[in-house]
Design an enzyme around this catalytic site. Structure first.
Site, short mmCIF file in Angstrom:
data_model
loop_
_atom_site.label_atom_id
_atom_site.label_comp_id
_atom_site.label_asym_id
_atom_site.label_seq_id
_atom_site.Cartn_x
_atom_site.Cartn_y
_atom_site.Cartn_z
CE1 TYR A 1 -13.32 -1.03 4.76
CE2 TYR A 1 -12.75 1.21 5.39
CZ TYR A 1 -12.70 0.17 4.48
OH TYR A 1 -12.05 0.33 3.29
NE ARG B 1 -3.45 1.94 -1.67
CZ ARG B 1 -4.06 2.35 -0.56
NH1 ARG B 1 -3.37 2.54 0.56
NH2 ARG B 1 -5.37 2.56 -0.56
CE LYS C 1 -14.27 2.42 1.87
NZ LYS C 1 -13.08 2.46 1.04
CD GLU D 1 -11.67 0.72 -1.09
OE1 GLU D 1 -11.00 1.08 -0.11
OE2 GLU D 1 -12.47 1.47 -1.67
CG ASP D 2 -7.54 -0.71 -0.22
OD1 ASP D 2 -7.48 0.53 -0.25
OD2 ASP D 2 -7.77 -1.33 0.82
CG ASP E 1 -8.28 3.39 -2.16
OD1 ASP E 1 -8.54 3.24 -0.96
OD2 ASP E 1 -8.38 2.47 -2.99
CG ASN F 1 -7.01 4.32 7.85
OD1 ASN F 1 -7.26 4.63 8.99
ND2 ASN F 1 -7.71 4.79 6.83
#
EC number: 1.1.1.38
Length: 564
Positions: free
Chosen positions: A102, A155, A173, A244-245, A268, A417
């Site tokens: 990850y 993103r 994940k 996610e993202d 997130d 990150n």
């Protein structure tokens, strides 16, 4: 080991097809009788190995890799061949390998996805296939899916639009759901929604494997996502869906739209918030202070930052502040400076977090004046500084020294990150605060030497939270993820902190303890779900048994041949 793990598994597959199934393949560990029963004789080397011997060989091969990306590719190849061996290897080397599977390495893997692609994993649902989503879900090889992680890749970490390369995030994940939370890989499914990409590097890359088209947006995008959600509900009505993202323009609206329609959450926004609040609570407990006494400045006011802020406000209210009092303790700084109520360009989710300029007094300036970070630090006098900006170096020496000048032991959390985007390194922060700051980062960092002290750095990693949430939801079959459940997870995490339990060490537990931490979080989440009527109530004994029964270990089971 659970009773289920001791029982043989009846398998209808045999021969080469069995060896090609990552969930069932044992490789060289198939016994002599299994090799006879499943027509594997001659397909494997003669020697029969234990999983310990396989793990030792795999680790020696891992150590031959030259770069972190090579190590990532190697681990993924094992995962695609033998999932039990993959997770056994992770179990034995979790702290070493977690940054490889990850963050931060997964960021590069996403960027290079089309170049390093080996074989299929998960589902790629593209916009041109929008009328066939039900068929696509039916083609999934896993029937009893309990957790889906889905991204549209707009993103990815701090790297932006990565097209279908974002699939690396759901895969990573879900690997952590298993490695940290004991969720069987048979219950997990990664999904990427391929709605095109606005990344010119990908559109012009002849090797790019996704839909070569500009991103679909607006009503077309919303309709496509809804088609996916409704199909998921038909295929797996009790699934836990993790967003996610997604870009901040879509992340919060999608969460608000679907949070009461199915069991879902956005890691997130909500997962990041829960681990951040858990970190704050641990720091406050260690200092003998209350969260409601803190003043918090954020750098970055996107959906993640605002999600953290809202959960901090909720936690402050639980300690006795009213909402207005809590909101006055939160200062959000974005590219235009401090968010204030007279700004015309605020997003919907930012309005409630904007400070009233009239409340700022003399330092608030006039309408339209930008209030930069240093000015906010100097006047708001925060005790906590959180970075979710994705911009390297925003926590300058001047900013950190100003923070330290009015707070002896500030909590500084550069959460961006990957590592290349961190607002300041732990070494810098501790040098500028004479080793006094409490530090938690988004990416992994080695311990820092300050004088004769070696200071461990806590990674404020969502992996402390989401695996335990998943385990708790599955154990009691919760039908929703609520704010109360997230707060329960944050409190459980804080109570596991070494600086709380031992009076020293990092703000968060060691990654080596994360599986036990996940169990404690699962218990807290499950109890809260029951208290809120989101799951059937059981005794504590039954609840604990359910969590243990759902906690998967990477061990081989004996196989028995059966027919379809």
């Amino acid at each position: 080991m659970t009773e289920t793990a001791k029982r043989p598994l009846y398998v209808p597959h045999a021969g080469p097809s069995l060896l090609e199934m990552p969930l069932l393949n044992k490789g060289s560990a198939f016994s002599t009788q299994e090799r006879i029963d499943f027509n594997l004789q001659g397909l494997l080397p003669h020697n029969i190995e234990t999983i310990e011997e396989q793990t030792e060989r795999a680790y020696s091969q891992y150590n031959l890799c030259n770069t972190d990306l090579d190590r990532h590719i190697f681990l993924r190849s094992i995962q695609d061949n033998n999932e039990t061996l993959f997770f056994r290897l992770l179990e034995e080397h979790l702290e070493e390998m977690m940054p490889i599977i990850y963050t931060p390495t997964v960021g590069q893997a996403c960027q290079e996805f089309s170049k390093i692609y080996r074989t299929h994993r998960g589902l790629f649902i593209s916009y041109p296939d929008r009328e066939r989503i039900d068929d696509i879900l039916r083609s999934a090889t896993k029937n009893n899916v309990k957790i889906v992680v889905v991204t549209d890749s707009e993103r990815i970490l701090g790297l932006g639009d990565q097209g279908i390369g974002g699939m690396g995030i759901p895969i990573g994940k879900l690997s952590l759901y298993t490695a940290c939370g004991g969720i069987s890989p048979a219950y997990t499914l990664p999904v990427v929604l391929d709605v095109g990409t606005n990344n010119p590097d990908l559109l012009n890359d002849p090797m790019y494997m996704g839909w070569r088209h500009e991103r679909v947006s607006g009503a077309q995008y919303e309709e496509f996502v809804d088609l996916f959600i409704q199909a998921i509900k038909r295929r797996w009505p009790n699934v836990l869906l993790q967003f996610e993202d997604f870009a901040q323009t879509n992340a919060m609206p999608l969460l608000e739209r679907y949070k009461d329609e199915l069991c879902c959450f956005n890691d997130d926004i909500q997962g990041t918030a829960a681990v951040a609040v858990g970190t704050l609570l641990a720091a406050c407990k260690a200092k003998g202070e209350k969260l409601s006494e803190q003043t918090v400045t954020f750098v970055g006011a996107g959906s993640a930052g605002c999600g953290i802020a809202e959960q901090i406000i909720a936690a402050m209210q639980l300690e006795g502040l009213d909402e207005a009092q809590a909101r006055r303790r939160i200062f959000m700084v974005d590219r235009w400076g401090l968010l204030t109520d007279d700004m015309s360009n605020l997003l919907d989710f930012q309005h409630r977090l904007a400070q009233k300029r009239a409340d700022l007094g003399a330092w608030g300036g006039q309408q339209g004046d930008d209030l930069a970070l240093l000015e906010v630090i100097r006047n708001a006098r925060p005790t906590v500084l959180i970075g979710v900006s994705g911009q390297r170096g925003l926590f300058s020496e001047e900013v950190i020294r100003e923070l330290h000048s009015h707070c002896k032991q500030p909590l500084v959390m550069p959460l961006s990150n990957p590592t290349s985007r961190v607002e300041a390194t732990p070494q810098e922060i501790l040098n500028w605060t004479d080793g006094q700051a409490l530090v938690a980062t988004g990416s992994p960092f080695q311990p820092v030497q300050v004088g004769d002290k070696r200071i461990p750095i806590a990674q404020c990693n969502n992996a402390y939270i989401f695996p335990g949430i998943g385990l708790g939801v599955i154990a009691v079959r919760a039908n929703r993820v609520t704010e109360g459940m997230l707060m329960a997870a944050a409190n459980a995490l804080a109570n596991c902190s070494p600086i709380v339990t031992q009076g020293e060490g990092a703000v968060l537990p060691a990654l080596g303890d994360i599986r036990e931490v996940s169990k404690r979080i699962a218990v807290a989440v499950a109890k809260q779900a029951q208290a809120e009527g989101k799951a059937l109530h059981t005794s504590d004994e039954v609840l604990n048994d359910a969590i243990e029964a759902n906690f998967w270990f990477p061990r081989y089971r004996a196989y028995r041949r059966t027919s379809f």
